[in-house]
Design a protein around this motif. Structure first.
Motif, PDB file in Angstrom:
ATOM      1  N   ARG A 268       0.861  -1.178   0.000  1.00  0.00           N
ATOM      2  CA  ARG A 268       0.000   0.000   0.000  1.00  0.00           C
ATOM      3  C   ARG A 268       0.901   1.232   0.000  1.00  0.00           C
ATOM      4  O   ARG A 268       1.694   1.429   0.925  1.00  0.00           O
ATOM      5  N   ASP A 269       0.799   2.030  -1.042  1.00  0.00           N
ATOM      6  CA  ASP A 269       1.655   3.200  -1.218  1.00  0.00           C
ATOM      7  C   ASP A 269       0.781   4.449  -1.251  1.00  0.00           C
ATOM      8  O   ASP A 269       0.224   4.823  -2.282  1.00  0.00           O
ATOM      9  N   GLY A 270       0.631   5.097  -0.093  1.00  0.00           N
ATOM     10  CA  GLY A 270      -0.274   6.224  -0.016  1.00  0.00           C
ATOM     11  C   GLY A 270      -1.700   5.769  -0.214  1.00  0.00           C
ATOM     12  O   GLY A 270      -2.169   4.814   0.396  1.00  0.00           O
ATOM     13  N   LYS A 271      -2.404   6.427  -1.113  1.00  0.00           N
ATOM     14  CA  LYS A 271      -3.791   6.055  -1.397  1.00  0.00           C
ATOM     15  C   LYS A 271      -3.869   4.883  -2.364  1.00  0.00           C
ATOM     16  O   LYS A 271      -4.933   4.294  -2.562  1.00  0.00           O
ATOM     17  N   GLU A 272      -2.738   4.565  -2.968  1.00  0.00           N
ATOM     18  CA  GLU A 272      -2.718   3.507  -3.978  1.00  0.00           C
ATOM     19  C   GLU A 272      -2.417   2.157  -3.329  1.00  0.00           C
ATOM     20  O   GLU A 272      -1.457   2.018  -2.573  1.00  0.00           O
ATOM     21  N   HIS A 273      -3.235   1.170  -3.579  1.00  0.00           N
ATOM     22  CA  HIS A 273      -3.021  -0.174  -3.047  1.00  0.00           C
ATOM     23  C   HIS A 273      -2.776  -1.106  -4.233  1.00  0.00           C
ATOM     24  O   HIS A 273      -3.659  -1.356  -5.039  1.00  0.00           O
ATOM     25  N   HIS A 274      -1.533  -1.585  -4.334  1.00  0.00           N
ATOM     26  CA  HIS A 274      -1.133  -2.379  -5.500  1.00  0.00           C
ATOM     27  C   HIS A 274      -1.547  -3.838  -5.313  1.00  0.00           C
ATOM     28  O   HIS A 274      -0.714  -4.737  -5.155  1.00  0.00           O
ATOM     29  N   THR A 275      -2.844  -4.078  -5.331  1.00  0.00           N
ATOM     30  CA  THR A 275      -3.348  -5.433  -5.100  1.00  0.00           C
ATOM     31  C   THR A 275      -3.004  -6.374  -6.239  1.00  0.00           C
ATOM     32  O   THR A 275      -3.002  -7.596  -6.066  1.00  0.00           O
ATOM     33  N   GLU A 276      -2.728  -5.808  -7.419  1.00  0.00           N
ATOM     34  CA  GLU A 276      -2.429  -6.679  -8.557  1.00  0.00           C
ATOM     35  C   GLU A 276      -0.994  -7.196  -8.516  1.00  0.00           C
ATOM     36  O   GLU A 276      -0.631  -8.099  -9.269  1.00  0.00           O
ATOM     37  N   HIS A 277      -0.167  -6.617  -7.671  1.00  0.00           N
ATOM     38  CA  HIS A 277       1.242  -7.015  -7.588  1.00  0.00           C
ATOM     39  C   HIS A 277       1.501  -7.704  -6.253  1.00  0.00           C
ATOM     40  O   HIS A 277       1.518  -7.059  -5.205  1.00  0.00           O
ATOM     41  N   ARG A 278       1.676  -9.019  -6.287  1.00  0.00           N
ATOM     42  CA  ARG A 278       1.984  -9.760  -5.076  1.00  0.00           C
ATOM     43  C   ARG A 278       3.484  -9.669  -4.792  1.00  0.00           C
ATOM     44  O   ARG A 278       4.313  -9.877  -5.668  1.00  0.00           O
ATOM     45  N   LEU A 279       3.808  -9.349  -3.538  1.00  0.00           N
ATOM     46  CA  LEU A 279       5.211  -9.280  -3.134  1.00  0.00           C
ATOM     47  C   LEU A 279       5.749 -10.692  -2.899  1.00  0.00           C
ATOM     48  O   LEU A 279       4.997 -11.570  -2.461  1.00  0.00           O
TER      49      LEU A 279
END
Length: 290
Positions: free
Chosen positions: A98-109
């Motif tokens: 989660r980067d600020g308001k952006e949640h990168h749900t499509e990119h799994r760490l």
């Protein structure tokens, strides 16, 4: 309470109506936990209640500015027991950024982790009063993971839950592995000196060094010990047998010139300790005579 500490206290097992289901609390919600059939529910529940796992949950709860990681689910893939207690835990976690308001749900760490907990290593400087030279004390032992029967390393040991202070563990390891009794006050914590109160890292962000942060949580505190010895005392240390045989430790002490440690010893703990010592001495945080 500090948010990370509060999160750590919440990292406890929770059961649902399905007896095979496990979960842990993360930011106020239950995160489901599955486990490999070879692990079994009882061992898996012990694993998620263990110190390595709870420390991992606590670390994952940290927020860096407006960036944070989210944990969606965890699979316990294997657990190594050390007698009645949990030793190492291998997990596969489903995590996103989660980067600020952006949640990168499509990119799994990348989420495969070996949780083995904290450790301490000791860089020993033996100042010989007879020849004026400085030597170091290393331990030689077989290491199965790298297929080497005589690996040179710093004296080191794991920090288990309830094992006491970091310096106390280091002093205990010096006695067990090297047969040398030291006081906690004799030890200088190189990692604490290097990273404490650093404005660029917002305080003590790095309490230890991380040899393999891409796959393992191991955090190693590095200590420094300087001891004046005679040539006779140093000769008595050479080739001395040490370690606890009941724990599979087959250790031989080696005395080498301090200036040669970086060439003879591939141990990351040793190389990092040498570097931190040099940097702390050049910055005046440790006297150069030490």
């Amino acid at each position: 309470n500090h948010p990370a500490q509060a999160q750590k206290q919440q990292a406890t097992m929770a059961s649902t109506s399905d007896d095979s289901s496990l979960s842990f609390r993360f930011r106020g919600r239950d995160v489901p936990v599955t486990f490999h059939p070879s692990v079994g529910r009882n061992v898996a529940s012990m694993a998620i209640e263990s110190k390595p796992f709870q420390d991992w949950v606590s670390n994952m709860s940290r927020v860096d500015g407006n960036r944070a990681m989210e944990v969606h689910d965890v699979e316990v893939q294997s657990v190594d027991m050390f007698g009645p207690r949990v030793g190492f835990v291998k997990i596969k976690s489903n995590c996103t950024l989660r980067d600020g308001k952006e949640h990168h749900t499509e990119h799994r760490l990348p989420g495969i982790c070996l949780l083995r907990g904290d450790a301490v290593g000791i860089l020993v400087a033996l100042s010989c009063v007879d020849d004026g030279e400085t030597y170091s004390l290393l331990v030689e032992q077989p290491r199965v993971p790298i297929g080497d029967v005589s690996t040179l390393e710093l004296p080191a040991g794991m920090i288990d839950a309830g094992s006491g202070t970091i310096k106390g563990v280091a002093a205990k390891e010096m006695e067990e592995e090297c047969g040398i009794q030291v006081r906690e006050t004799d030890l200088v914590d190189l990692t604490a000196l290097a990273y404490a109160n650093d404005k660029e890292t917002s305080g003590n962000k790095f309490p230890a060094i991380y040899p393999s942060p891409g796959g393992c949580d191991e955090a190693i505190r590095l200590m420094y010990l300087k001891k004046s010895v005679t040539k006779k005392e140093m000769d008595n240390m050479r080739n001395r047998l040490g370690g606890l045989r009941e724990e599979g430790e087959i250790i031989v002490l080696r005395v080498v010139r301090m200036d040669d440690v970086w060439r003879l010893c591939p141990d990351a703990k040793a190389l990092c300790a040498l570097f931190l010592l040099k940097q702390l001495q050049s910055s005046g945080m440790i006297p150069a005579s030490n």
